[in-house]
Scaffold this active site. Structure first.
Site, mmCIF file in Angstrom:
data_model
loop_
_atom_site.group_PDB
_atom_site.id
_atom_site.type_symbol
_atom_site.label_atom_id
_atom_site.label_comp_id
_atom_site.label_asym_id
_atom_site.label_seq_id
_atom_site.Cartn_x
_atom_site.Cartn_y
_atom_site.Cartn_z
ATOM 1 N NE ARG A 51 45.762 49.520 31.592
ATOM 2 C CZ ARG A 51 44.473 49.808 31.375
ATOM 3 N NH1 ARG A 51 43.544 48.858 31.514
ATOM 4 N NH2 ARG A 51 44.108 51.035 31.060
ATOM 5 C CG ASP A 78 40.370 54.292 28.400
ATOM 6 O OD1 ASP A 78 39.357 53.930 27.753
ATOM 7 O OD2 ASP A 78 40.786 53.666 29.389
#
Length: 529
Positions: A161, A434
């Site tokens: 990603r 996160d």
């Protein structure tokens, strides 16, 4: 090299493995060809926000109704991606990559985005680690325990990603201007790893942004003499505007896309942000906004229906829980919560799911093996689902509590403290946090303060009360961790963003400026995390 290039960073060992002249030429060409379009699309986001501030309304685009009604499908899915029942995600550090590839998951998504702090060292070492993983030359010896980590015989399929289109890579300047962080991460990985270049694309807000990615990928394949469709992508649907354009995103990326993913945490964050001007869109405490909330359940079921209609995968969301050691009862409860969430996804028709910790792979695997005995559920069309605009915009009911306010403050500051210290994936209170979950904390606090909401105990959450609670929570953290620089800077930045007159787009873009400043400090002023 025809482009004026300047590297604003200290050299990292083995950096030349990543920055070959040919690799640099490749990513600079991507910026030269597509940088202007990316910047224009970011301006469109600003205009879209201004419109939402005025109206508070969204709908499916009328100009693309023909795409939604037509019969078409995406390119056939590669054999090694046909079974993605359990995917694990994490940052691009060496030990994490080895453990994730060995975890028993079907796919590992190595993350340069929400679980990685974009220090120059992290970025370059991440690319080196992934190059070594793809050639099976990766190993790691823990300096504390001397334990050796290396790949097993069977490993997960590797996906990467890159950072979102809004991010810039300010360590690398072309003609004095920073590169797109997306093109930097994507381009370097593709250039060095061409055999099976699989990607997750984050934070897309429109099919126009998807078209940009499609053109970037097509150009990259041609430049590297790769057959069309070599690069395969899954797109995270983690913005409210993208939820109204899923057919269109699949359509413009149909040569390269294999599926969509329910990026639930970023989706909640984006929902708050995009409707931040409207008190009618205020969400309750974060813990009460679950996937059983009508707006989230509608989004996930619409994603399944849309993907399967186009023969694309519909991936489920992240289980943020982590195993709880030394508390058997609490761990059992957490695993049951994960199991229930995965059961919902499998029964609804998702083709796989995400976990944040190797200890959850077996839990998710067991559930999907039971409720999805085949490799995937592409044949589950969900024609019973009929989601309207109002379904996606239904605000869940619930209370705003003092405990919820204080938890958001605590998590936001602690996460940002770790991020500033170079770690973007942080275990807090038995959850793996996160950037997306920290963003929920930040935007909820801003939203509640801005609209002066009443908490369950009747008190109005105005500027004075918010400031008081932020001060109290900060002092608790100082008492626990001491007055280290990262905690000091994190608490100030988080407070300023929560108390700002206008809601900032992203926490990480402002925090990135701090990271860049840290990197320029002399070694004698090294910070203690």
């Amino acid at each position: 090299m025809k482009y004026g290039l300047k590297v604003e960073a200290e050299k990292v060992p083995d950096q030349e493995r990543v920055f070959t002249p040919e690799a640099l030429e490749f990513i600079l060409e991507l910026e030269d060809y597509f940088g202007h379009r990316r910047r224009e699309l970011m301006k469109e986001r600003v205009k879209r926000q201004e419109e939402l501030d005025k109206t508070g309304r969204l709908d499916f685009p009328p100009e693309t109704a023909n795409i939604r009604s037509a019969a078409w499908s995406v390119r056939a899915i590669p054999d090694d991606l046909l079974d993605r029942r359990v995917e694990i995600t994490g940052p691009v550090d060496r030990k994490m990559i080895i453990n994730a590839l060995n975890s028993g998951a079907n796919v590992f998504m190595a993350d340069f985005e929400d679980s990685s702090t974009p220090t120059w060292t992290n970025l370059i070492n991440g690319q080196i680690n992934l190059m070594d993983a793809n050639t099976r030359r990766i190993n790691y010896i823990d300096p504390a325990t001397h334990k050796e980590y290396k790949l097993g015989d069977k490993t997960a399929v590797l996906m990467v990603r890159p950072r979102g289109l809004h991010m810039e890579e300010k360590h690398l300047l072309m003609e004095g201007e920073p590169l797109s962080a997306s093109f930097f991460d994507f381009g370097l990985y593709l250039f060095h790893n061409r055999k099976k270049p699989y990607f997750y694309l984050p934070k897309m807000e429109s099919y126009h942004e998807a078209k940009l990615w499609s053109d970037v990928i097509t150009h990259a394949e041609d430049a590297l003499n790769l057959p069309r469709g070599t690069v395969r992508v899954t797109v995270l649907i983690e913005t409210i505007t993208a939820a109204f354009q899923m057919d269109e995103i699949l359509s413009v990326l149909r040569e390269h896309i294999v599926g969509l993913n329910c990026g639930r945490w970023d989706y909640i964050f984006n929902f708050i942000k995009r409707f931040s001007a409207h008190k009618s869109f205020v969400l309750p405490d974060r813990d009460s906004v679950t996937m059983m909330s009508h707006f989230l359940r509608s989004y996930s079921q619409l994603l399944i229906k849309t993907c399967h209609k186009r023969k694309a995968f519909a991936m489920g969301g992240m289980a943020a829980q982590i195993p709880i050691k030394n508390d058997e009862a609490a761990n059992k409860l957490a695993m049951e919560k994960v199991g229930a969430d995965k059961k919902r996804e499998a029964e609804d028709g998702h083709d796989g799911t995400w976990v944040a910790h190797p200890g959850l792979v077996a839990v998710a695997q067991t559930i999907f093996d039971k409720y999805m005995p085949m490799a995937n559920q592409l044949d589950k069309k969900r024609e019973d689902v009929n989601v309207m605009a109002a379904d996606l915009l239904t605000v869940p009911k619930g209370d705003i509590t003092e405990a919820g306010v204080r938890k958001n403050i605590n998590i936001g500051i602690l996460y940002l403290r770790a991020w500033l210290g170079g770690n973007g994936c942080v275990p807090l209170y038995n959850l793996m946090e996160d950037a997306a979950t920290a963003e929920i904390s930040r935007t909820q606090l801003w939203q509640w303060r801005h609209h002066k909401v009443a908490m369950r105990d009747g008190r109005v959450l105005d500027d004075a009360l918010m400031h008081e609670m932020m001060k109290e929570e900060t002092m608790k953290l100082v008492g626990e961790f001491g007055r280290d620089k990262h905690l000091h800077d994190a608490s100030l930045l988080f407070r300023d963003m929560v108390m700002a007159q206008k809601l900032d787009e992203f926490l990480t873009t402002k925090a990135y400026e701090m990271v860049l400043a840290y990197e320029k400090e002399p070694a004698s002023k090294a910070r203690q995390a």
